[in-house]
Motif scaffolding. Structure first.
Motif, PDB file in Angstrom:
ATOM      1  N   ALA A  86      32.206  32.875  45.743  1.00  0.00           N
ATOM      2  CA  ALA A  86      31.008  33.746  46.274  1.00  0.00           C
ATOM      3  C   ALA A  86      30.892  35.112  45.494  1.00  0.00           C
ATOM      4  N   ASN A  87      32.021  35.373  46.087  1.00  0.00           N
ATOM      5  CA  ASN A  87      32.419  37.333  45.717  1.00  0.00           C
ATOM      6  C   ASN A  87      32.436  37.391  43.939  1.00  0.00           C
ATOM      7  N   VAL A  88      33.863  36.372  43.360  1.00  0.00           N
ATOM      8  CA  VAL A  88      33.545  35.906  41.903  1.00  0.00           C
ATOM      9  C   VAL A  88      31.510  36.072  40.557  1.00  0.00           C
ATOM     10  N   ASN A  89      31.043  35.446  41.886  1.00  0.00           N
ATOM     11  CA  ASN A  89      29.437  34.980  40.901  1.00  0.00           C
ATOM     12  C   ASN A  89      28.477  36.552  42.102  1.00  0.00           C
ATOM     13  N   GLU A  90      29.023  37.291  42.792  1.00  0.00           N
ATOM     14  CA  GLU A  90      27.985  38.355  42.743  1.00  0.00           C
ATOM     15  C   GLU A  90      28.415  39.753  41.822  1.00  0.00           C
TER      16      GLU A  90
ATOM     17  N   LEU B 236      40.097  42.465  29.829  1.00  0.00           N
ATOM     18  CA  LEU B 236      38.809  41.884  31.036  1.00  0.00           C
ATOM     19  C   LEU B 236      38.122  40.594  30.506  1.00  0.00           C
ATOM     20  N   ARG B 237      36.931  41.354  29.058  1.00  0.00           N
ATOM     21  CA  ARG B 237      35.954  41.040  28.871  1.00  0.00           C
ATOM     22  C   ARG B 237      36.195  39.909  28.215  1.00  0.00           C
ATOM     23  N   LEU B 238      37.256  38.627  27.915  1.00  0.00           N
ATOM     24  CA  LEU B 238      37.525  37.648  28.137  1.00  0.00           C
ATOM     25  C   LEU B 238      36.213  36.330  28.848  1.00  0.00           C
TER      26      LEU B 238
ATOM     27  N   HIS C  74      45.427  40.961  41.296  1.00  0.00           N
ATOM     28  CA  HIS C  74      44.355  39.602  41.647  1.00  0.00           C
ATOM     29  C   HIS C  74      43.920  38.714  40.070  1.00  0.00           C
ATOM     30  N   LEU C  75      44.626  38.885  39.448  1.00  0.00           N
ATOM     31  CA  LEU C  75      44.610  37.874  38.173  1.00  0.00           C
ATOM     32  C   LEU C  75      45.199  37.154  37.824  1.00  0.00           C
ATOM     33  N   ARG C  76      44.664  35.620  37.125  1.00  0.00           N
ATOM     34  CA  ARG C  76      46.022  35.438  37.184  1.00  0.00           C
ATOM     35  C   ARG C  76      46.759  35.124  35.347  1.00  0.00           C
ATOM     36  N   TRP C  77      46.491  36.147  34.768  1.00  0.00           N
ATOM     37  CA  TRP C  77      46.534  36.792  33.448  1.00  0.00           C
ATOM     38  C   TRP C  77      47.294  37.694  33.362  1.00  0.00           C
TER      39      TRP C  77
ATOM     40  N   ARG D 177      36.763  38.000  33.204  1.00  0.00           N
ATOM     41  CA  ARG D 177      37.781  37.839  33.823  1.00  0.00           C
ATOM     42  C   ARG D 177      37.880  39.220  34.907  1.00  0.00           C
ATOM     43  N   VAL D 178      37.136  39.665  34.134  1.00  0.00           N
ATOM     44  CA  VAL D 178      37.232  40.930  34.885  1.00  0.00           C
ATOM     45  C   VAL D 178      35.920  40.313  36.362  1.00  0.00           C
TER      46      VAL D 178
END
Length: 238
Positions: free
Chosen positions: A178-182, A159-161, A126-129, A207-208
């Motif tokens: 929208a999901n990231v903003n939520e 994940l805190r970056l 789910h992440l690019r990092w 990032r989280v």
């Protein structure tokens, strides 16, 4: 971005256990030359057929090749078990220190893998990092292996970056945005103290938040690839 969405913030800082049984292949070849004495009768002609000698038979290896590959196993607290509850109930958005309240410190300081390793790399679909994991210097532990707690601390820090605006703009769809903003607002609003909540909002999207609320740690599963800087494991979340 949908008009009903609240305004999000960005940080001002660009924070850009056992070995496989050996099954050796044994290459043993030998050359044998036999001389046969034959008496040729008078008038008989010697054969002109040339004997073919394979190059494989000109060398012999008496010692088998050791091709055993050790299996690296993950600690049971970190292991992903798809049909069981995770042994480590942990929210990746919270500090790992909370785990010490129900997991003994000596267990958390155990090697994250068997055999122990000095570095790991963790990825997440789910992440690019990627998240490089190395031992945290501690006066109480002189070993150089990655411990269970090292993994959790490194994931939390990674994940805190803060997310760069260009990374935010690269999100694939308005729905994902929208999901990231939520997830961002939900994380900030979970802070009870008003001042601390405002400070968290000012720090911006992290990032989280790209996990879109899937902060539950389910464990690590082994990936097939291997790199020079450590074994690669995959983070499973829900």
């Amino acid at each position: 971005m949908p008009a009903l969405m609240k305004r999000v913030r960005f940080s001002s800082i660009n924070a850009l256990y056992s070995p496989v049984p050996t099954t050796p292949y044994v290459y043993t070849t030998s050359t044998s030359t036999s001389s046969s004495k034959s008496s040729h009768s008078e008038g008989s002609k010697p054969s002109k057929r040339r004997r073919h000698v394979s190059k494989l038979t000109t060398h012999s290896r008496s010692r088998p090749l050791d091709i055993s590959v050790p299996i690296t196993r993950i600690h049971y607290l970190l292991a992903f078990a798809p049909y069981q509850l995770p042994p480590l109930p942990y929210d990746l958005s919270t500090r790992p220190s909370i785990i010490k309240s129900f997991i003994p410190s000596d267990v958390l300081s155990e090697p994250a893998t068997n055999p122990p390793v000095s570095s790991l790399i963790i990825t997440c679909p789910h992440l690019r990092w990627e998240f490089p994991i190395t031992p945290i210097p501690a006066s109480s532990r002189k070993s150089s292996y990655v411990s269970v707690l090292d993994v959790l601390h490194a994931l939390y820090r990674g994940l805190r970056l803060a997310v760069h605006p260009l990374e935010y703009e690269a999100l694939p769809s308005l729905e994902v945005i929208a999901n990231v903003n939520e997830a961002y607002y939900s994380r900030c609003n979970s802070t009870v103290d008003t001042k601390a909540r405002q400070e968290e909002q000012v720090k911006g999207i992290k990032r989280v938040d790209f996990l879109m609320g899937r902060n539950r740690f389910l464990g690590l599963s082994k990936k097939s690839s291997r790199r020079d800087d450590g074994l690669v494991w995959e983070l499973n979340v829900s």
